[in-house]
Structure formats: C-alpha cells, structure tokens
Motif scaffolding. Structure first.
Motif, mmCIF file in Angstrom:
data_model
loop_
_atom_site.group_PDB
_atom_site.id
_atom_site.type_symbol
_atom_site.label_atom_id
_atom_site.label_comp_id
_atom_site.label_asym_id
_atom_site.label_seq_id
_atom_site.Cartn_x
_atom_site.Cartn_y
_atom_site.Cartn_z
ATOM 1 N N VAL A 1 0.838 -1.203 0.000
ATOM 2 C CA VAL A 1 0.000 0.000 0.000
ATOM 3 C C VAL A 1 0.872 1.252 0.000
ATOM 4 C CG1 VAL A 1 -1.703 1.339 1.321
ATOM 5 C CG2 VAL A 1 -1.983 -1.144 1.071
ATOM 6 N N LEU A 2 1.888 1.281 0.851
ATOM 7 C CA LEU A 2 2.736 2.476 0.935
ATOM 8 C C LEU A 2 3.595 2.659 -0.309
ATOM 9 C CD1 LEU A 2 3.808 2.453 4.681
ATOM 10 C CD2 LEU A 2 2.121 3.938 3.563
ATOM 11 N N ASP A 3 4.024 1.570 -0.911
ATOM 12 C CA ASP A 3 4.798 1.677 -2.152
ATOM 13 C C ASP A 3 3.972 2.363 -3.237
ATOM 14 O OD1 ASP A 3 7.303 1.039 -3.550
ATOM 15 O OD2 ASP A 3 6.042 -0.294 -4.764
ATOM 16 N N LYS A 4 2.711 1.960 -3.369
ATOM 17 C CA LYS A 4 1.824 2.574 -4.366
ATOM 18 C C LYS A 4 1.465 4.004 -3.986
ATOM 19 C CE LYS A 4 -0.028 -1.853 -5.770
ATOM 20 N NZ LYS A 4 -0.735 -2.931 -5.129
ATOM 21 N N THR A 5 1.269 4.250 -2.702
ATOM 22 C CA THR A 5 0.954 5.604 -2.236
ATOM 23 C C THR A 5 2.134 6.536 -2.493
ATOM 24 O OG1 THR A 5 -0.485 4.675 -0.508
ATOM 25 C CG2 THR A 5 0.207 6.962 -0.235
ATOM 26 N N ALA A 6 3.329 6.065 -2.208
ATOM 27 C CA ALA A 6 4.530 6.881 -2.435
ATOM 28 C C ALA A 6 4.709 7.194 -3.915
ATOM 29 C CB ALA A 6 5.767 6.166 -1.895
ATOM 30 N N ALA A 7 4.394 6.239 -4.770
ATOM 31 C CA ALA A 7 4.546 6.455 -6.216
ATOM 32 C C ALA A 7 3.665 7.598 -6.708
ATOM 33 C CB ALA A 7 4.227 5.171 -6.978
ATOM 34 N N VAL A 8 2.578 7.871 -6.000
ATOM 35 C CA VAL A 8 1.697 8.989 -6.368
ATOM 36 C C VAL A 8 2.132 10.272 -5.654
ATOM 37 C CG1 VAL A 8 -0.671 9.871 -6.229
ATOM 38 C CG2 VAL A 8 -0.262 7.492 -6.863
ATOM 39 N N ILE A 9 2.270 10.202 -4.333
ATOM 40 C CA ILE A 9 2.586 11.398 -3.539
ATOM 41 C C ILE A 9 3.994 11.905 -3.832
ATOM 42 C CG2 ILE A 9 2.954 12.271 -1.196
ATOM 43 C CD1 ILE A 9 0.763 10.369 -0.261
ATOM 44 N N ARG A 10 4.929 10.995 -3.961
ATOM 45 C CA ARG A 10 6.340 11.341 -4.173
ATOM 46 C C ARG A 10 6.787 10.914 -5.567
ATOM 47 N NH1 ARG A 10 9.558 11.412 0.723
ATOM 48 N NH2 ARG A 10 8.251 12.190 2.398
ATOM 49 N N GLU A 11 5.968 11.151 -6.544
ATOM 50 C CA GLU A 11 6.198 10.661 -7.907
ATOM 51 C C GLU A 11 7.612 10.976 -8.421
ATOM 52 O OE1 GLU A 11 4.264 10.938 -12.389
ATOM 53 O OE2 GLU A 11 3.484 12.224 -10.800
ATOM 54 N N VAL A 12 8.037 12.202 -8.264
ATOM 55 C CA VAL A 12 9.355 12.610 -8.780
ATOM 56 C C VAL A 12 10.465 11.858 -8.058
ATOM 57 C CG1 VAL A 12 10.955 14.552 -9.002
ATOM 58 C CG2 VAL A 12 8.530 14.866 -9.534
ATOM 59 N N GLU A 13 10.371 11.771 -6.733
ATOM 60 C CA GLU A 13 11.391 11.090 -5.946
ATOM 61 C C GLU A 13 11.454 9.597 -6.284
ATOM 62 O OE1 GLU A 13 12.452 10.167 -1.230
ATOM 63 O OE2 GLU A 13 10.670 11.354 -1.721
ATOM 64 N N VAL A 14 10.288 8.966 -6.404
ATOM 65 C CA VAL A 14 10.242 7.531 -6.691
ATOM 66 C C VAL A 14 10.789 7.264 -8.087
ATOM 67 C CG1 VAL A 14 8.695 5.560 -7.051
ATOM 68 C CG2 VAL A 14 8.363 7.073 -5.078
ATOM 69 N N LYS A 15 10.383 8.082 -9.087
ATOM 70 C CA LYS A 15 10.876 7.886 -10.460
ATOM 71 C C LYS A 15 12.384 8.086 -10.525
ATOM 72 C CE LYS A 15 6.824 8.746 -13.292
ATOM 73 N NZ LYS A 15 6.222 9.594 -14.315
ATOM 74 N N ALA A 16 12.894 9.088 -9.832
ATOM 75 C CA ALA A 16 14.340 9.338 -9.821
ATOM 76 C C ALA A 16 15.074 8.154 -9.181
ATOM 77 C CB ALA A 16 14.645 10.616 -9.059
ATOM 78 N N ASP A 17 14.508 7.616 -8.125
ATOM 79 C CA ASP A 17 15.124 6.493 -7.428
ATOM 80 C C ASP A 17 15.128 5.228 -8.286
ATOM 81 O OD1 ASP A 17 16.224 5.389 -4.912
ATOM 82 O OD2 ASP A 17 14.398 4.170 -4.956
ATOM 83 N N ARG A 18 14.088 5.072 -9.080
ATOM 84 C CA ARG A 18 13.959 3.880 -9.908
ATOM 85 C C ARG A 18 14.556 4.066 -11.292
ATOM 86 N NH1 ARG A 18 7.762 2.401 -8.039
ATOM 87 N NH2 ARG A 18 8.334 1.873 -5.901
#
Length: 159
Positions: free
Chosen positions: A140-157
C-alpha cells in the motif's frame, strides 16, 4: 526540512534512533486514539508521563501525532485506493495507525526519504502487526509513495 547546525549534523534530539522511537510511540498513540477515543492532547500527555521519552524526537512525535488527526481525510484518501479488496474499516487498528502515520510522513515530511518512511512502517508492522501485515503495508505504501512522491520515486527507480 530538518535544520542542521554548522557542523552539518542534525540538532540535538534528531537522530535516526530518536525518530524511530518517535514513530514507535506515534503508532501506539494513534492506536490508542482509535481504540479509546480520547483526545490527542490527553494521549500525548499520558505518553510523556508514562514512558521514558529521553531518547525520542519529541518535536517529531508531537507533529505527527497531531498532524494525522488534523489531516485525516486527506491522508486516508491518499492510501485508500490501494487497499485492494479491503476497506479502511476492515483494517486492524495497528495497520490503520501505520498507514495513517506513514502517509502523513509521505505527504507532509518530504525531508524524510520515502524509502525510510516505508521501511520504518514495515519494521513496526513486523513488531506489532498481524502476521504478514508488513507485506500489505509495504504494498500500500509503495503505491501511495509512487503517487505522492512521484518525482522522488521515479528518480530512485531510474525512470
């Protein structure tokens, strides 16, 4: 963001372990809030009296404990779409507390990396949650983070 002193270290009381303890007590306090229905101020006072808070980031404890109820509808709206065949009311109180606390951090504490937020919630779920609840919380938090922290998650991945 967390301020730093001239030596580049976090101010007194703000270390990874004091934050971890703050989260530990916030989760327990939110659980108590859900179960007992007492006021957040009363619960915070009780925790400060009944627990050794010498190794707790008290500012963080206070902020997150008061921030969750203040922003509850926004917080729940952020993670509810990812509950997958469950409703919020079906979740046990520990899982509710962890998702609320962690989503608050994702939304309002961008100084804390999303991976830290998720890892801390998973760790607390392993300690206090139902069997395998840590897997559910992680998803749940992984999917939530992908929306709320989209830029950070995309940069990390690397996207």
């Amino acid at each position: 963001m967390t301020s730093q002193n001239q030596k580049g270290t976090a101010p007194k009381g703000q270390t990874a372990s004091t934050r971890r303890m703050a989260r530990h007590y916030v989760m327990q306090a939110l659980y108590q809030w859900k179960m007992a229905g007492a006021s957040i101020n009363a619960i915070e006072a009780e925790f400060r009296v009944d627990n050794d808070m010498s190794n707790v980031d008290l500012e963080y404890f206070h902020e997150v404990l008061h921030g969750v109820p203040e922003h509850l509808s926004d917080i729940e709206a952020a993670f509810e779409p990812f509950l997958v065949e469950r409703s919020l009311v079906e979740l046990d109180p520990v899982t509710q507390a962890l998702l609320r606390m962690s989503t608050y951090e994702l939304k309002f504490r961008i100084d804390v990396p999303y991976k830290v937020v998720i890892n801390e919630a998973v760790s607390l779920a392993k300690k206090f949650g139902a069997e395998d609840s840590h897997k559910f919380i992680n998803g749940v938090l992984d999917k939530t983070a992908a929306v709320i922290r989209e830029v950070e998650v995309k940069a990390d991945r690397g996207n």
